[in-house]
Write a protein that holds these residues in place. Structure first.
Motif, PDB file in Angstrom:
ATOM      1  N   SER A   2      32.810  42.909  49.105  1.00  0.00           N
ATOM      2  CA  SER A   2      32.045  41.729  48.726  1.00  0.00           C
ATOM      3  C   SER A   2      32.894  40.760  47.899  1.00  0.00           C
ATOM      4  O   SER A   2      33.837  41.173  47.220  1.00  0.00           O
ATOM      5  N   PRO A   3      32.537  39.488  47.919  1.00  0.00           N
ATOM      6  CA  PRO A   3      33.238  38.512  47.079  1.00  0.00           C
ATOM      7  C   PRO A   3      33.160  38.869  45.598  1.00  0.00           C
ATOM      8  O   PRO A   3      34.106  38.640  44.845  1.00  0.00           O
ATOM      9  N   GLU A   4      32.034  39.453  45.175  1.00  0.00           N
ATOM     10  CA  GLU A   4      31.897  39.849  43.766  1.00  0.00           C
ATOM     11  C   GLU A   4      32.938  40.900  43.388  1.00  0.00           C
ATOM     12  O   GLU A   4      33.503  40.867  42.296  1.00  0.00           O
ATOM     13  N   LEU A   5      33.189  41.845  44.297  1.00  0.00           N
ATOM     14  CA  LEU A   5      34.160  42.891  44.008  1.00  0.00           C
ATOM     15  C   LEU A   5      35.574  42.329  43.949  1.00  0.00           C
ATOM     16  O   LEU A   5      36.366  42.709  43.103  1.00  0.00           O
ATOM     17  N   TYR A   6      35.895  41.388  44.843  1.00  0.00           N
ATOM     18  CA  TYR A   6      37.194  40.721  44.779  1.00  0.00           C
ATOM     19  C   TYR A   6      37.367  39.996  43.450  1.00  0.00           C
ATOM     20  O   TYR A   6      38.405  40.070  42.805  1.00  0.00           O
ATOM     21  N   THR A   7      36.323  39.291  43.021  1.00  0.00           N
ATOM     22  CA  THR A   7      36.383  38.553  41.761  1.00  0.00           C
ATOM     23  C   THR A   7      36.571  39.498  40.583  1.00  0.00           C
ATOM     24  O   THR A   7      37.397  39.244  39.697  1.00  0.00           O
ATOM     25  N   LEU A   8      35.831  40.602  40.578  1.00  0.00           N
ATOM     26  CA  LEU A   8      35.970  41.585  39.508  1.00  0.00           C
ATOM     27  C   LEU A   8      37.374  42.174  39.488  1.00  0.00           C
ATOM     28  O   LEU A   8      38.006  42.264  38.428  1.00  0.00           O
ATOM     29  N   ALA A   9      37.877  42.560  40.635  1.00  0.00           N
ATOM     30  CA  ALA A   9      39.232  43.131  40.706  1.00  0.00           C
ATOM     31  C   ALA A   9      40.267  42.128  40.237  1.00  0.00           C
ATOM     32  O   ALA A   9      41.184  42.477  39.471  1.00  0.00           O
ATOM     33  N   SER A  44      39.826  39.624  38.160  1.00  0.00           N
ATOM     34  CA  SER A  44      39.726  39.414  36.714  1.00  0.00           C
ATOM     35  C   SER A  44      40.325  40.581  35.944  1.00  0.00           C
ATOM     36  O   SER A  44      40.967  40.396  34.920  1.00  0.00           O
ATOM     37  N   LEU A  45      40.138  41.800  36.439  1.00  0.00           N
ATOM     38  CA  LEU A  45      40.707  42.973  35.769  1.00  0.00           C
ATOM     39  C   LEU A  45      42.221  42.989  35.870  1.00  0.00           C
ATOM     40  O   LEU A  45      42.914  43.336  34.921  1.00  0.00           O
ATOM     41  N   LEU A  46      42.731  42.647  37.036  1.00  0.00           N
ATOM     42  CA  LEU A  46      44.176  42.677  37.242  1.00  0.00           C
ATOM     43  C   LEU A  46      44.891  41.491  36.578  1.00  0.00           C
ATOM     44  O   LEU A  46      46.089  41.563  36.328  1.00  0.00           O
ATOM     45  N   SER A  47      44.154  40.441  36.261  1.00  0.00           N
ATOM     46  CA  SER A  47      44.749  39.247  35.644  1.00  0.00           C
ATOM     47  C   SER A  47      44.865  39.372  34.131  1.00  0.00           C
ATOM     48  O   SER A  47      45.609  38.618  33.511  1.00  0.00           O
ATOM     49  N   LYS A  48      44.155  40.317  33.541  1.00  0.00           N
ATOM     50  CA  LYS A  48      44.179  40.482  32.086  1.00  0.00           C
ATOM     51  C   LYS A  48      45.500  41.083  31.658  1.00  0.00           C
ATOM     52  O   LYS A  48      46.060  41.946  32.309  1.00  0.00           O
TER      53      LYS A  48
END
Length: 92
Positions: free
Chosen positions: A78-85, A87-91
């Motif tokens: 899902s797009p939500e899962l891509y966004t979550l991943a 955001s986590l990987l960008s921190k």
């Protein structure tokens, strides 16, 4: 039964329950017998989606839309899962 009617059934009898957990489902396809759905929001990455599909979605839809013989889960990411991943990987 048309897809619009199925979406109305989901909005009335399924999504209010899922929204209690910040999620919902949407229809992705309907061929006259098989309804394809995708979990969205918090439900998109939940481990319990198969139980939710069997215990909540299927009974509610079949009660109000008996033309549905089967509900299948759209299992793409899902797009939500891509966004979550992302955001986590960008921190840092």
């Amino acid at each position: 039964m048309d897809r619009k009617t199925l979406e109305e059934v989901i909005e009335a009898f399924v999504n209010p329950k899922l929204q209690e957990h910040n999620g919902w489902i949407e229809t992705t396809d309907w061929d006259g017998k098989v309804l394809m759905v995708r979990f969205r929001g918090a439900c998109a990455g939940c481990d319990g989606i198969w139980r939710t599909l069997d215990a909540l979605v299927m009974p509610a839809v079949q009660q109000h839309a008996p033309a549905v013989e089967e509900i299948r889960l759209e299992e793409d990411v899902s797009p939500e899962l891509y966004t979550l991943a992302h955001s986590l990987l960008s921190k840092k």
